[in-house]
Scaffold this active site. Structure first.
Site, short mmCIF file in Angstrom:
data_model
loop_
_atom_site.label_atom_id
_atom_site.label_comp_id
_atom_site.label_asym_id
_atom_site.label_seq_id
_atom_site.Cartn_x
_atom_site.Cartn_y
_atom_site.Cartn_z
CD GLU A 105 -3.02 -1.02 2.23
OE1 GLU A 105 -4.20 -0.72 2.01
OE2 GLU A 105 -2.58 -1.30 3.36
CD GLU A 125 -3.57 -5.90 3.56
OE1 GLU A 125 -2.82 -4.93 3.61
OE2 GLU A 125 -3.75 -6.58 2.52
#
Length: 668
Positions: A105, A125
């Site tokens: 990210e 995630e």
């Protein structure tokens, strides 16, 4: 700034920000704070561009998962990414090693990404019960279409750099020095910012999106985080970018605090702890390049595929040419399927050699036996292996139940004998039990653990004991389920109840898949020492005697059609009725089935710990999740048990004790 985990230096006109937080540059609060400080130092500077790079062996392997169990401290990752985007000059992420989760990210928040050829990127995630929370879903759909983004996010897969380049996840693959390539790319951008939030969403047809979502839901067992991830990706174009970022962050924060995410974090750390053994400091494993596999049946072929896909050379041995030919054909088909599905980039068939002569194992560093599950056969084989193997070679058995010390006693090198218990299908299942006998050397044990890492398995160390860790617990579970079938439940009712609890498959479907004859042979082996006062269900024996050995025979607890689909068989109900030792059978409900099955599992798991067969509770949780289909979102049986009402748990165990009768052993 010398003690800071983030340093700033200049390469002429380009600022270089170095993240140095060993061992994997995890994105901790200290790293985030220092990154913000260094970015702040660049405001108003003469730099024309920025490169962010990781020190050591990796970029940023991910956020610091230890922080997820408590409120996140400021500054949080979105603030760091906002500062990157606010700079008027382009920022390039130079990726080597891994850029995963928050690390990727961070890279997506940069204006461009340059990667080394051996790098991997991804958003895992979902595997931790969450969704990306720092723009991962919303920036990803501006590099790949929505359908592909659903696949990437919901699978949590690691994408190798060449594939990442083809997908557009990275802009350049470095040919040689990574930093030099990143500096050159930063200069090539001039003053141009390329904020992904300003790019359009790459859409897909509704048919493609629906297909990707359906696949993700099935693979993800319809868990809440999977549902939320799909929704965030589907809706990326339905609201302004900033609005969707806020929605993603809110979902991340809510899921991060869930019981499911806590359970998955427990497993994450338990997996990493499982392969560690106290007291082995200073001992080095042996090198492993060439591995022998004796036996080319389903298990042996699967083991060979694992080894080949990990880059090892394999010498396959069978007792005659037809069996060898069948085994090689099985391996070739699996390797081809792996390449076709993308699990491997190229076939490793050339690294496989086949033979019917044990002498051809003479150059192997380690030899794995996957022969018939019979002690006498294995002892004879190990005596012959001992004679042909190199003096420093490790000899390993894939036995599921047998006494490895007795197998090792047939050799002149018992210190070099270990158990490597793979789970079927061996090329798919992640668990590998590494079993040590009282005479196994520390070096042999560490070599087995090293092999597990090389082939991508999650290793759990077990001491000797009937069934080791997993099969011992599973046998107690299956036996309790057989009691309930004898008392009045149907096999399909038991399977349905436990699949509703979260098991990947119920115990009777699993028995059919693995073959009823495996447990049958174990019962036959133990018959002479079984106390006649113990409760014993004869129904599985009658199924085996009738040739109903499971899916491979077309019939077991269920009937199987030509496609391998299972069907309820009235003949099984008749056989159960005829062979039940319970005079009056009764109805069962799902809650009772789940309660008794779980109590049996937990009690035996505690005994495994108590007897010293397993090192720690987490090892048992890892074994049951990765080898036996226990739901990962429950964290494993002992983690699950610790969160149940104590009084209710005692009542459930009382039920199990009454049902089992003579010989029941209650854990202390």
């Amino acid at each position: 700034m010398t003690d800071s985990p983030v340093r700033l230096r200049f390469e002429d006109d380009i600022a270089v920000i170095v993240i140095d937080n060993p061992p994997v540059n995890a994105g901790s609060r200290a790293v985030r704070e220092a990154l913000l400080d260094r970015l702040g130092d660049l405001v108003g500077s003469a730099a024309t561009g920025v490169v962010i790079v990781g020190a050591g062996r990796t970029f940023v392997a991910g956020s610091d998962i230890r922080e997820f169990g408590a409120p996140l401290e400021e500054p949080q990752l979105p603030a760091v990414i906002a500062a990157i985007e606010a700079l008027p000059i382009p920022v390039v992420a130079a990726i080597h090693g891994a850029a995963l989760g928050g690390g990727f990210e961070l890279a997506l928040g940069c204006d461009a990404r340059v990667a080394s050829a051996d790098a991997v990127v991804g958003l895992p995630e979902v595997k931790l019960g969450m969704v990306p929370g720092a723009g991962g879903t919303q920036r990803l759909v501006r590099l790949v279409n929505v359908a592909k983004a659903i696949d990437l996010v919901c699978s949590g897969q690691r994408v190798p750099a060449p594939e990442a380049l083809a997908l557009g996840l990275v802009d350049v693959l470095a040919d040689g020095d990574l930093l030099a390539a990143a500096l050159a790319h930063a200069r090539s951008l001039g003053n141009t910012k390329r904020r992904l939030g300003e790019a359009p969403v790459l859409s897909s047809s509704e048919t493609e999106i629906a297909a990707a979502a359906d696949k993700a839901m099935r693979r993800g067992r319809q868990r809440p985080n999977v549902v939320e991830a799909i929704s965030l990706l589907r809706d990326a174009n339905s609201a302004p970018f900033a609005t969707m970022l806020a929605r993603e962050r809110a979902a991340f924060q809510q899921l991060r605090s869930s019981d499911e995410a806590a359970a998955l974090r427990h497993l994450f750390f338990a997996e990493r702890e499982a392969g560690r053994v106290d007291g082995l400091a200073g001992v080095a494993p042996l090198p492993i390049h060439t591995v022998g596999v004796v036996g080319a049946g389903t298990m042996g072929a699967g083991i060979a595929v694992c080894l080949l896909n990990a880059g090892l050379t394999v010498q396959l041995i069978e007792q005659d040419e037809p069996a060898l030919s069948r085994g090689i054909d099985r391996i070739e088909k699996t390797l081809a399927a792996d390449v076709a599905s993308g699990r491997c980039s190229t076939s490793r068939r050339a690294a496989l050699a086949g033979s019917i002569a044990l002498a051809d194992l003479r150059d192997c560093d380690l030899i794995i036996e996957a022969a018939f599950e019979d002690l006498a056969i294995k002892q004879d084989l190990f005596a012959r292996l001992d004679a042909v193997a190199r003096p420093d070679a490790i000899l390993a058995t894939n036995t599921s139940y047998l006494d490895i010390a007795a197998i090792a006693a047939a050799t002149q090198r018992p210190a070099s004998v270990i158990g490597l218990h793979f789970f079927s299908p061996a090329n798919v299942m992640k668990l590998l039990e590494v079993v040590r006998t009282p005479k196994t050397s520390d070096q042999a044990l560490l070599t087995g653990l090293k092999l597990a890492r090389q082939i991508g398995k999650i290793a759990v160390v077990s001491a000797l004991g009937e069934g080791f860790i997993g099969n011992r617990i599973y046998s107690a579970y299956r036996r309790q389920c057989e009691f309930m079938v004898e008392e009045g439940a149907s096999p399909q009712q038991v399977d349905a109840a436990l699949e509703a609890f979260g098991f990947a498959m119920g115990p009777f479907a699993v028995s059919d898949l693995s073959g009823l004859d495996i447990a049958w042979k174990t019962r036959q082996r133990l018959a002479a020492t079984r106390d006649p006062r113990e409760r014993y269900v004869t129904i599985p024996d009658r199924l085996c005697e009738a040739g109903r050995l499971g899916r491979k025979a077309g019939a077991g607890w269920y009937r199987y059609d030509e496609r391998g689909q299972r069907h309820v068989d009235s003949a099984v109900a008749t056989l159960i009725e005829a062979n039940s030792a319970v005079a009056v059978r009764r109805a069962f409900h799902a809650e009772e089935i789940q309660r008794r099955a779980m109590a049996a599992i937990v009690n035996e798991a505690k005994l495994v710990l108590q007897d010293g067969v397993a090192q720690r509770a987490g090892d048992i949780d890892v074994a049951l999740v990765h080898g036996y289909g226990f739901p990962a979102w429950e964290g494993g049986p002992l983690y699950w048990h610790a969160r149940q009402d104590r009084e209710e748990a005692v009542k459930a165990l009382d039920e199990v004790e009454r049902a089992t009768g003579f010989g029941f052993r209650r854990a202390g």
